[in-house]
Design a protein around this motif. Structure first.
Motif, PDB file in Angstrom:
ATOM      1  N   HIS A  31       0.819  -1.204   0.000  1.00  0.00           N
ATOM      2  CA  HIS A  31       0.000   0.000   0.000  1.00  0.00           C
ATOM      3  C   HIS A  31       0.859   1.262   0.000  1.00  0.00           C
ATOM      4  CE1 HIS A  31      -3.008   2.939   0.780  1.00  0.00           C
ATOM      5  NE2 HIS A  31      -2.713   3.096   2.045  1.00  0.00           N
ATOM      6  N   SER A  32       1.960   1.254   0.718  1.00  0.00           N
ATOM      7  CA  SER A  32       2.807   2.443   0.805  1.00  0.00           C
ATOM      8  C   SER A  32       3.858   2.467  -0.296  1.00  0.00           C
ATOM      9  CB  SER A  32       3.478   2.511   2.184  1.00  0.00           C
ATOM     10  OG  SER A  32       2.504   2.652   3.197  1.00  0.00           O
ATOM     11  N   GLY A  33       3.441   2.066  -1.482  1.00  0.00           N
ATOM     12  CA  GLY A  33       4.396   1.991  -2.585  1.00  0.00           C
ATOM     13  C   GLY A  33       4.968   3.335  -2.982  1.00  0.00           C
ATOM     14  N   ILE A  34       4.176   4.398  -2.848  1.00  0.00           N
ATOM     15  CA  ILE A  34       4.696   5.728  -3.183  1.00  0.00           C
ATOM     16  C   ILE A  34       5.850   6.087  -2.251  1.00  0.00           C
ATOM     17  CG2 ILE A  34       4.180   8.192  -3.185  1.00  0.00           C
ATOM     18  CD1 ILE A  34       2.890   6.971  -5.536  1.00  0.00           C
ATOM     19  N   THR A  35       5.604   5.999  -0.949  1.00  0.00           N
ATOM     20  CA  THR A  35       6.644   6.371   0.015  1.00  0.00           C
ATOM     21  C   THR A  35       7.878   5.495  -0.127  1.00  0.00           C
ATOM     22  OG1 THR A  35       5.023   7.180   1.623  1.00  0.00           O
ATOM     23  CG2 THR A  35       7.206   6.606   2.468  1.00  0.00           C
ATOM     24  N   MET A  36       7.675   4.191  -0.255  1.00  0.00           N
ATOM     25  CA  MET A  36       8.795   3.251  -0.173  1.00  0.00           C
ATOM     26  C   MET A  36       9.445   2.946  -1.511  1.00  0.00           C
ATOM     27  SD  MET A  36       7.591   0.540   2.761  1.00  0.00           S
ATOM     28  CE  MET A  36       6.135  -0.008   1.882  1.00  0.00           C
ATOM     29  N   ALA A  37       8.940   3.494  -2.607  1.00  0.00           N
ATOM     30  CA  ALA A  37       9.466   3.129  -3.928  1.00  0.00           C
ATOM     31  C   ALA A  37      10.988   3.222  -4.028  1.00  0.00           C
ATOM     32  CB  ALA A  37       8.805   3.984  -5.008  1.00  0.00           C
ATOM     33  N   PRO A  38      11.631   4.301  -3.562  1.00  0.00           N
ATOM     34  CA  PRO A  38      13.092   4.363  -3.729  1.00  0.00           C
ATOM     35  C   PRO A  38      13.831   3.268  -2.973  1.00  0.00           C
ATOM     36  CG  PRO A  38      12.191   6.540  -3.272  1.00  0.00           C
ATOM     37  CD  PRO A  38      11.101   5.561  -2.998  1.00  0.00           C
ATOM     38  N   VAL A  39      13.453   3.028  -1.726  1.00  0.00           N
ATOM     39  CA  VAL A  39      14.187   2.033  -0.935  1.00  0.00           C
ATOM     40  C   VAL A  39      13.822   0.623  -1.367  1.00  0.00           C
ATOM     41  CG1 VAL A  39      12.539   1.860   1.003  1.00  0.00           C
ATOM     42  CG2 VAL A  39      14.975   1.500   1.397  1.00  0.00           C
ATOM     43  N   MET A  40      12.581   0.396  -1.772  1.00  0.00           N
ATOM     44  CA  MET A  40      12.220  -0.929  -2.250  1.00  0.00           C
ATOM     45  C   MET A  40      12.907  -1.235  -3.574  1.00  0.00           C
ATOM     46  SD  MET A  40      10.408  -2.711  -0.217  1.00  0.00           S
ATOM     47  CE  MET A  40       9.305  -2.619   1.203  1.00  0.00           C
ATOM     48  N   GLY A  41      13.089  -0.226  -4.409  1.00  0.00           N
ATOM     49  CA  GLY A  41      13.839  -0.436  -5.637  1.00  0.00           C
ATOM     50  C   GLY A  41      15.271  -0.861  -5.346  1.00  0.00           C
ATOM     51  N   MET A  42      15.898  -0.189  -4.394  1.00  0.00           N
ATOM     52  CA  MET A  42      17.278  -0.505  -4.023  1.00  0.00           C
ATOM     53  C   MET A  42      17.367  -1.890  -3.390  1.00  0.00           C
ATOM     54  SD  MET A  42      19.852   1.673  -1.556  1.00  0.00           S
ATOM     55  CE  MET A  42      18.847   1.436  -0.080  1.00  0.00           C
ATOM     56  N   PHE A  43      16.461  -2.203  -2.439  1.00  0.00           N
ATOM     57  CA  PHE A  43      16.505  -3.495  -1.757  1.00  0.00           C
ATOM     58  C   PHE A  43      16.179  -4.640  -2.713  1.00  0.00           C
ATOM     59  CE2 PHE A  43      15.521  -1.685   2.763  1.00  0.00           C
ATOM     60  CZ  PHE A  43      16.834  -1.255   2.862  1.00  0.00           C
ATOM     61  N   ALA A  44      15.207  -4.437  -3.600  1.00  0.00           N
ATOM     62  CA  ALA A  44      14.869  -5.490  -4.560  1.00  0.00           C
ATOM     63  C   ALA A  44      16.066  -5.805  -5.448  1.00  0.00           C
ATOM     64  CB  ALA A  44      13.668  -5.074  -5.399  1.00  0.00           C
ATOM     65  N   ALA A  45      16.768  -4.780  -5.905  1.00  0.00           N
ATOM     66  CA  ALA A  45      17.954  -5.010  -6.733  1.00  0.00           C
ATOM     67  C   ALA A  45      19.009  -5.798  -5.964  1.00  0.00           C
ATOM     68  CB  ALA A  45      18.518  -3.678  -7.214  1.00  0.00           C
ATOM     69  N   MET A  46      19.173  -5.496  -4.688  1.00  0.00           N
ATOM     70  CA  MET A  46      20.145  -6.235  -3.875  1.00  0.00           C
ATOM     71  C   MET A  46      19.740  -7.691  -3.717  1.00  0.00           C
ATOM     72  SD  MET A  46      20.761  -3.298  -0.969  1.00  0.00           S
ATOM     73  CE  MET A  46      21.689  -4.348   0.127  1.00  0.00           C
ATOM     74  N   GLU A  47      18.468  -7.929  -3.404  1.00  0.00           N
ATOM     75  CA  GLU A  47      18.034  -9.313  -3.178  1.00  0.00           C
ATOM     76  C   GLU A  47      18.063 -10.121  -4.472  1.00  0.00           C
ATOM     77  OE1 GLU A  47      15.599  -9.539   0.854  1.00  0.00           O
ATOM     78  OE2 GLU A  47      14.296  -9.288  -0.904  1.00  0.00           O
ATOM     79  N   ILE A  48      17.726  -9.505  -5.578  1.00  0.00           N
ATOM     80  CA  ILE A  48      17.693 -10.227  -6.852  1.00  0.00           C
ATOM     81  C   ILE A  48      19.100 -10.486  -7.388  1.00  0.00           C
ATOM     82  CG2 ILE A  48      17.028 -10.034  -9.288  1.00  0.00           C
ATOM     83  CD1 ILE A  48      14.539  -8.464  -8.270  1.00  0.00           C
ATOM     84  N   LEU A  49      19.951  -9.477  -7.324  1.00  0.00           N
ATOM     85  CA  LEU A  49      21.259  -9.587  -7.977  1.00  0.00           C
ATOM     86  C   LEU A  49      22.363 -10.097  -7.060  1.00  0.00           C
ATOM     87  CD1 LEU A  49      21.258  -6.252 -10.029  1.00  0.00           C
ATOM     88  CD2 LEU A  49      20.579  -8.541 -10.784  1.00  0.00           C
ATOM     89  N   ASP A  50      22.253  -9.842  -5.773  1.00  0.00           N
ATOM     90  CA  ASP A  50      23.349 -10.170  -4.860  1.00  0.00           C
ATOM     91  C   ASP A  50      23.108 -11.419  -4.027  1.00  0.00           C
ATOM     92  OD1 ASP A  50      24.713  -7.904  -5.741  1.00  0.00           O
ATOM     93  OD2 ASP A  50      23.727  -6.627  -4.262  1.00  0.00           O
ATOM     94  N   ASP A  51      21.935 -12.055  -4.202  1.00  0.00           N
ATOM     95  CA  ASP A  51      21.632 -13.288  -3.483  1.00  0.00           C
ATOM     96  C   ASP A  51      21.684 -13.097  -1.966  1.00  0.00           C
ATOM     97  OD1 ASP A  51      20.750 -15.912  -3.694  1.00  0.00           O
ATOM     98  OD2 ASP A  51      22.759 -16.728  -3.350  1.00  0.00           O
TER      99      ASP A  51
END
Length: 389
Positions: free
Chosen positions: A353-373
């Motif tokens: 639900h809070s996608g607007i607020t969290m978009a920048p940090v979720m983008g960064m964390f998702a990239a870490m979890e996907i690419l860095d295992d």
């Protein structure tokens, strides 16, 4: 490049070994698809593309066509953002917008100045003070203001009754969600991401492993798929054999034509919430809990602005430009659903639900979890598996 799949045999049945189904080295050099061109999908695309990943975003209409474009777009880590880990994600999201604002060189329409909230009901003042104390213990820049400061912050505000308590969350802000999403879309494209206007009709899954997607623009082989598809995510997730539990939560907002200054920051009155975008448009709604009706006629917008004018006289005579109806991406327990899940190897979930607020940090964390295992600790409480345990 063909996908490398690692399978083991248990009693003659092929099963995926490993939590995510695709080795980290393959994901880093492989093909990542994202379903959804809202603000969350575009942020994830940007952060992945900046890391050098091969990213394709599938969006059936255009940037911010779904929940994002119909959001009030209040960026906050305020009282509803609990427990502490959820508050922390939102607080980091606020700081992430400061980072993106600097990185994108003015392409974002961000309005800072905080939010001003007040109470006129005696039975709600104690709760407000308790919430304020908790937020301050967590280090959040929010505090009570007296009458003089209240009037200084919003001189045009005329509360419905004597104000018994008022708070100012000075670090908060808001954005124009459609233009902000377009800015992230453009930045992701500049970093190498590809965007296709296409509807994802089906997931291609074989032996329990993601192989790609079938879209209205053809089939695409993928190594990893990010589901940031808003209220369409559950339908696609069911094809992978998992349930993404969302609650239907419609929200109605009135948008004015550009006007002279009506309000300086976000105002959270007992009867209305209102903001004014950088281009002069006033946006107002009557509640965050979900609209009781889906009527978004012009008459509804006019009524919302009449309510607004009761506390902000300068809003009298605002002309309705649009009355938007959006469906919030609201998981059943109100908290994000994010990350890989053992039941659906190769699929990364991103519903919140809070996608607007969290978009920048979720983008960064998702990239870490996907690419860095890795598994980011702050996301541990928000995995899909919590609903099945």
């Amino acid at each position: 490049m063909r996908r490398r799949r690692f399978l083991t045999s248990v009693a003659g049945v092929a099963v995926v070994s490993g939590y995510r189904g695709v080795p980290a080295a393959t994901r880093l050099n492989g093909r990542i698809g994202i379903v959804g061109g809202g603000i969350l999908g575009c942020s994830i695309a940007l952060h992945l593309a900046r890391r050098g990943a091969e990213v394709t975003v599938f969006e059936r209409e255009g940037p911010a066509a779904g929940a994002t474009g119909n959001s009030f777009a209040w960026m906050n880590a305020s009282f509803s953002k609990r427990p502490h880990s959820y508050h922390e994600l939102n607080w980091r999201g606020l700081q992430g917008w400061r980072r993106l604002e600097a990185e994108l060189g003015g392409a974002l329409e961000v309005s800072w100045g905080g939010s001003l909230e007040y109470r006129i009901e005696a039975d709600r003042v104690r709760l407000l003070h308790e919430q304020l104390a908790r937020s301050q213990r967590w280090g959040y820049p929010i505090h009570q203001v007296d009458e003089a400061r209240f009037l200084e912050l919003e001189p045009g505000l005329t509360p419905e009754a004597p104000v018994l308590a008022a708070i100012w969350a000075s670090a908060e802000g808001h954005i124009e969600p459609r233009s902000a999403t377009r800015a992230l879309w453009a930045a992701a494209e500049a970093a190498g991401a590809k965007f296709l206007i296409a509807e994802v009709n089906a997931l291609d899954i074989g032996y329990g492993v993601l192989r790609g997607v079938r879209t209205s623009a053809g089939d695409h082989e993928l190594d990893t798929l990010v589901l940031a598809a808003g209220v369409q995510a559950p339908e696609l997730a069911r094809q992978a054999g998992v349930d993404v539990p969302l609650i239907e939560s419609p929200g109605i907002l009135a948008h004015s034509t550009p006007a002279k200054t009506v309000v300086n920051r976000i105002v959270l009155a007992p009867s209305i919430h209102v903001k004014q975008a950088a281009g002069g448009k006033v946006v107002a709604g009557v509640g965050f809990a979900g609209a009781g009706s889906t009527d978004h006629s012009r008459a509804v917008g006019e009524e919302i602005f009449r309510e607004t004018a009761k506390v902000l006289p300068a809003a009298a005579g605002l002309e309705v430009d649009e009355v938007s109806l959006g469906y919030r991406v609201l998981p059943r327990d109100g908290h994000p659903i994010v990350g890989f899940d053992p039941a659906a190897p190769g699929i990364y979930f991103a519903s919140m639900h809070s996608g607007i607020t969290m978009a920048p940090v979720m983008g960064m964390f998702a990239a870490m979890e996907i690419l860095d295992d890795v598994e980011v600790t702050l996301l541990s409480d928000y995995r899909l598996a919590r609903f099945s345990s």
